[in-house]
Design a protein around this motif. Sequence first.
Motif, PDB file in Angstrom:
ATOM      1  N   THR A  67       0.847  -1.202   0.000  1.00  0.00           N
ATOM      2  CA  THR A  67       0.000   0.000   0.000  1.00  0.00           C
ATOM      3  C   THR A  67       0.877   1.244   0.000  1.00  0.00           C
ATOM      4  O   THR A  67       2.086   1.165   0.251  1.00  0.00           O
ATOM      5  CB  THR A  67      -0.890   0.043   1.263  1.00  0.00           C
ATOM      6  OG1 THR A  67      -0.044  -0.070   2.420  1.00  0.00           O
ATOM      7  CG2 THR A  67      -1.911  -1.082   1.275  1.00  0.00           C
ATOM      8  N   ALA A  68       0.209   2.386  -0.251  1.00  0.00           N
ATOM      9  CA  ALA A  68       0.913   3.670  -0.162  1.00  0.00           C
ATOM     10  C   ALA A  68       0.880   4.178   1.278  1.00  0.00           C
ATOM     11  O   ALA A  68       1.876   4.659   1.810  1.00  0.00           O
ATOM     12  CB  ALA A  68       0.273   4.686  -1.094  1.00  0.00           C
ATOM     13  N   GLY A  69      -0.300   4.057   1.914  1.00  0.00           N
ATOM     14  CA  GLY A  69      -0.451   4.532   3.286  1.00  0.00           C
ATOM     15  C   GLY A  69      -0.086   3.432   4.273  1.00  0.00           C
ATOM     16  O   GLY A  69      -0.290   2.245   4.005  1.00  0.00           O
ATOM     17  N   HIS A  92       0.757   5.027  -7.438  1.00  0.00           N
ATOM     18  CA  HIS A  92      -0.665   5.353  -7.344  1.00  0.00           C
ATOM     19  C   HIS A  92      -1.040   6.686  -7.986  1.00  0.00           C
ATOM     20  O   HIS A  92      -2.227   6.978  -8.154  1.00  0.00           O
ATOM     21  CB  HIS A  92      -1.104   5.418  -5.879  1.00  0.00           C
ATOM     22  CG  HIS A  92      -0.845   4.151  -5.129  1.00  0.00           C
ATOM     23  ND1 HIS A  92       0.403   3.832  -4.626  1.00  0.00           N
ATOM     24  CD2 HIS A  92      -1.646   3.125  -4.822  1.00  0.00           C
ATOM     25  CE1 HIS A  92       0.341   2.651  -4.031  1.00  0.00           C
ATOM     26  NE2 HIS A  92      -0.883   2.193  -4.144  1.00  0.00           N
ATOM     27  N   ARG A 224      -7.655   9.399   3.617  1.00  0.00           N
ATOM     28  CA  ARG A 224      -8.216   8.470   4.603  1.00  0.00           C
ATOM     29  C   ARG A 224      -9.448   9.155   5.186  1.00  0.00           C
ATOM     30  O   ARG A 224      -9.462  10.386   5.362  1.00  0.00           O
ATOM     31  CB  ARG A 224      -7.214   8.186   5.727  1.00  0.00           C
ATOM     32  CG  ARG A 224      -6.043   7.295   5.328  1.00  0.00           C
ATOM     33  CD  ARG A 224      -6.452   5.847   5.035  1.00  0.00           C
ATOM     34  NE  ARG A 224      -5.305   4.987   4.750  1.00  0.00           N
ATOM     35  CZ  ARG A 224      -4.889   4.673   3.524  1.00  0.00           C
ATOM     36  NH1 ARG A 224      -5.512   5.165   2.457  1.00  0.00           N
ATOM     37  NH2 ARG A 224      -3.851   3.864   3.356  1.00  0.00           N
ATOM     38  N   HIS A 272     -13.114   2.722  -1.753  1.00  0.00           N
ATOM     39  CA  HIS A 272     -11.651   2.739  -1.567  1.00  0.00           C
ATOM     40  C   HIS A 272     -10.978   2.047  -2.756  1.00  0.00           C
ATOM     41  O   HIS A 272     -10.244   1.065  -2.593  1.00  0.00           O
ATOM     42  CB  HIS A 272     -11.257   2.066  -0.246  1.00  0.00           C
ATOM     43  CG  HIS A 272      -9.900   2.497   0.237  1.00  0.00           C
ATOM     44  ND1 HIS A 272      -9.587   2.681   1.561  1.00  0.00           N
ATOM     45  CD2 HIS A 272      -8.754   2.792  -0.437  1.00  0.00           C
ATOM     46  CE1 HIS A 272      -8.319   3.048   1.689  1.00  0.00           C
ATOM     47  NE2 HIS A 272      -7.793   3.127   0.474  1.00  0.00           N
ATOM     48  N   TYR A 280      -2.001  -4.125 -10.645  1.00  0.00           N
ATOM     49  CA  TYR A 280      -1.461  -3.615  -9.371  1.00  0.00           C
ATOM     50  C   TYR A 280      -0.358  -4.522  -8.818  1.00  0.00           C
ATOM     51  O   TYR A 280       0.732  -4.081  -8.458  1.00  0.00           O
ATOM     52  CB  TYR A 280      -2.601  -3.504  -8.353  1.00  0.00           C
ATOM     53  CG  TYR A 280      -2.252  -2.747  -7.101  1.00  0.00           C
ATOM     54  CD1 TYR A 280      -2.605  -1.411  -6.949  1.00  0.00           C
ATOM     55  CD2 TYR A 280      -1.561  -3.360  -6.053  1.00  0.00           C
ATOM     56  CE1 TYR A 280      -2.281  -0.712  -5.796  1.00  0.00           C
ATOM     57  CE2 TYR A 280      -1.232  -2.666  -4.902  1.00  0.00           C
ATOM     58  CZ  TYR A 280      -1.600  -1.339  -4.780  1.00  0.00           C
ATOM     59  OH  TYR A 280      -1.270  -0.651  -3.641  1.00  0.00           O
TER      60      TYR A 280
HETATM   61  C1  GLV Z   1      -4.513   2.697  -0.285  1.00  0.00           C
HETATM   62  O1  GLV Z   1      -5.237   3.510   0.193  1.00  0.00           O
HETATM   63  C2  GLV Z   1      -3.099   2.681  -0.076  1.00  0.00           C
HETATM   64  O2  GLV Z   1      -2.627   3.281   0.906  1.00  0.00           O
HETATM   65  O3  GLV Z   1      -2.381   2.064  -0.882  1.00  0.00           O
END
Ligand code: GLV
Length: 311
Positions: A67-69, A92, A224, A272, A280
């Motif tokens: 994930t990014a977050g 992303h 978020r 989301h 991906y």
């Molecule tokens: C999705 O929200 C992420 O953080 O990849």
Amino acid sequence: MYKIVVKGGLSPAESAEIMSCCPGATIVSGTDEEIASSLPDTEVVWGSLDPAQLAQAEKLLLMQVVTAGVDHLLSPELLASHARLCTTSGMHGATIAEHVFSLVLAFARGLPTLFGQQQLKVWQHYRPTLLQGQVMGIVGFGSIGQAIGQRALAFGLQVIGLRRNPSPSPSATMVWGEDRLDELLPLVDHLVLAVPLTPATTNLLSQERLKLLKPSAYLYNIARGAVVDEDALAAALAQGELAGAGLDVFATEPLPPDSPLWSLNNAIITPHTAGYLADYRRQALAIFLDNLRRLKQGLPLANEVDKGAGY
Ligand code: GLV
């Protein structure tokens, strides 16, 4: 050579790619029970370990998440671990920017109204307001914010990016420091939230701050849910204090069926999904392999999280 745990399944092709990047490695994947006995001598994880697993993985050098977050991962166990934490940040930007623009254009061209008319076979013109000349504020001007800004400039919007360390960017008309949020809000026609969730950004768009937006403004949240006061947002949308919102993230996910947001006719709700891509996993694997090589060679890792800062 490394023992590598892969969470969430592994195809033979992925396994072969990891082995050719890291000859001699031992790859462990499967259920949590199958992985458990390998954790004490695992050096690398692709995917994320939960806190109990992290406490077992004493030799862990790298946890490469997909994930990014990482707000949901920063447990005391992770903060205490010596393992370095890396994200897939960077992959992303384009997909989230296209998602945001699908929402921006849908509102600007009245698509929710026109879809409604189509159901009823009603032929009635819609008079759009041009994006050209409007102002977009982007709160959080990292790689995702900049990808959005670049597209906004191409539509003739003025773009004001907000970030902790501002510096001029080709993807914005201006970049301001994060302390100028209250100054930004009354100026914007479109506000995009693209910040990581940290203690500093929790409830950033509070009830008081929502009131600083023009009633004609649109909000887009691809960050978020907890960055916004969701109850105050639902009330503002219902009362017409805000023109509309495109929301991809929520305080509770999946968005509970009794949330008032579902039934607002000026909200577009997506599950989301803004950051996803058909390939991906392939892109995430490329980032993992790159970091695996860097780890072996002692080079700086890509997308390493500053665990103290939370992103
Ligand atoms: C999705 O929200 C992420 O953080 O990849």
